[in-house]
Design an enzyme around this catalytic site. Structure first.
Site, short mmCIF file in Angstrom:
data_model
loop_
_atom_site.label_atom_id
_atom_site.label_comp_id
_atom_site.label_asym_id
_atom_site.label_seq_id
_atom_site.Cartn_x
_atom_site.Cartn_y
_atom_site.Cartn_z
N ASP A 1 0.80 -1.24 0.00
CA ASP A 1 0.00 0.00 0.00
C ASP A 1 0.83 1.29 0.00
O ASP A 1 0.47 2.24 0.71
CB ASP A 1 -0.96 0.02 1.21
N HIS B 1 -10.25 7.08 1.31
CA HIS B 1 -8.85 6.95 0.87
C HIS B 1 -8.77 5.86 -0.20
O HIS B 1 -9.61 4.95 -0.22
CB HIS B 1 -7.94 6.60 2.06
N LYS C 1 -6.94 -5.05 -3.19
CA LYS C 1 -7.76 -5.53 -2.08
C LYS C 1 -8.71 -4.42 -1.63
O LYS C 1 -8.48 -3.24 -1.93
CB LYS C 1 -6.86 -5.95 -0.89
N CYS D 1 -2.03 -2.61 7.67
CA CYS D 1 -1.89 -3.55 6.54
C CYS D 1 -0.58 -4.31 6.53
O CYS D 1 -0.54 -5.47 6.10
CB CYS D 1 -2.13 -2.80 5.23
C1 VGL Z 1 -4.65 0.81 5.64
C2 VGL Z 1 -6.20 1.82 7.01
C3 VGL Z 1 -7.18 1.68 6.05
C4 VGL Z 1 -3.24 0.36 5.43
C5 VGL Z 1 -5.63 0.64 4.68
O1 VGL Z 1 -2.81 0.26 4.27
O2 VGL Z 1 -2.55 0.12 6.44
N1 VGL Z 1 -4.96 1.39 6.81
N2 VGL Z 1 -6.87 1.08 4.89
ZN ZN Z 2 -8.31 1.11 3.28
#
Ligand code: VGL
Ligand code: ZN
Length: 196
Positions: free
Chosen positions: A10, A71, A96, A145
């Site tokens: 991510d 986001h 995902k 994540c």
């Molecule tokens: C994530 C919060 C919401 C991450 C993804 O990538 O850690 N955190 N969505």
């Molecule tokens: Zn997220």
């Protein structure tokens, strides 16, 4: 002997400094992630980038009662991988969190994206097919994540290394990242920096 794979979790604009869910100091890990990308590319070892890939009405967003601001919405700049990274050719993308009703923190809940469509090939299946034994985990965020991806990697039977200078946490509570690291370590994740 099995292969090593790199997983970059991510590393998207919305988790970096101008993003809607910015991880403090996310950009400080760019040199370590780039060094990992270059090394794995040079060694011809598999490289995975995961992407949080939400629809506008995703359940994790505050408007739907979830914990997060919007986001990584599909089609937005915020969803794109941060432009400071140079991604080697042949890197595989796993998406995902695209089901509006289900959140997905772990990259192992992701599916291989091939020429613009999301396949039914999950990350564990893909890695096992390539005879991967060891995964190096980098990216964002340590306390969400990255943690979820590392724990699933252990469960899937991979030797799992969290690269401590290539991950960064959100720290909604100040010690969340420290707790996540300790949790990972207790559950069999090796914590190790990448030497630049
Ligand atoms: C994530 C919060 C919401 C991450 C993804 O990538 O850690 N955190 N969505
Ligand atoms: Zn997220």
């Amino acid at each position: 002997m099995g292969q090593n794979a790199l997983i970059v979790v991510d590393f998207q604009n919305d988790f970096c400094s101008q993003g809607t869910l910015a991880v403090p100091n996310a950009e400080t890990i760019i040199p370590s992630i780039q060094a990992l990308l270059n090394y794995f590319s040079l060694q011809d070892q598999p490289i995975v980038l995961t992407k949080d890939f939400h629809p506008e009405n995703h359940v994790s967003f505050q408007a739907q009662g979830g914990p997060w601001p919007p986001h990584c919405v599909q089609g937005t700049v915020g969803c794109q991988i941060h432009p400071s990274l140079t991604i080697p050719e042949g890197a595989a993308y796993f998406y995902k969190g695209f089901d509006p009703a289900v959140d997905a923190y772990s990259g192992f809940e992701g599916f291989l994206a091939e020429s613009g469509h999301i396949s039914s090939i999950g990350l564990a299946t893909w890695l096992h097919r390539l005879d991967v034994e060891t995964v190096y985990i980098s990216g964002l965020a340590t306390d969400y994540c990255v943690r979820a991806t590392a724990l699933d990697a252990v469960t899937e039977g991979f030797h799992t290394i969290a690269v401590t200078n290539a991950i960064k946490g959100v720290n909604v509570r100040p010690d969340d990242s420290a707790k996540a690291l300790e949790d990972m370590r207790q559950k069999g994740v090796t914590l190790q920096p990448w030497t630049l």
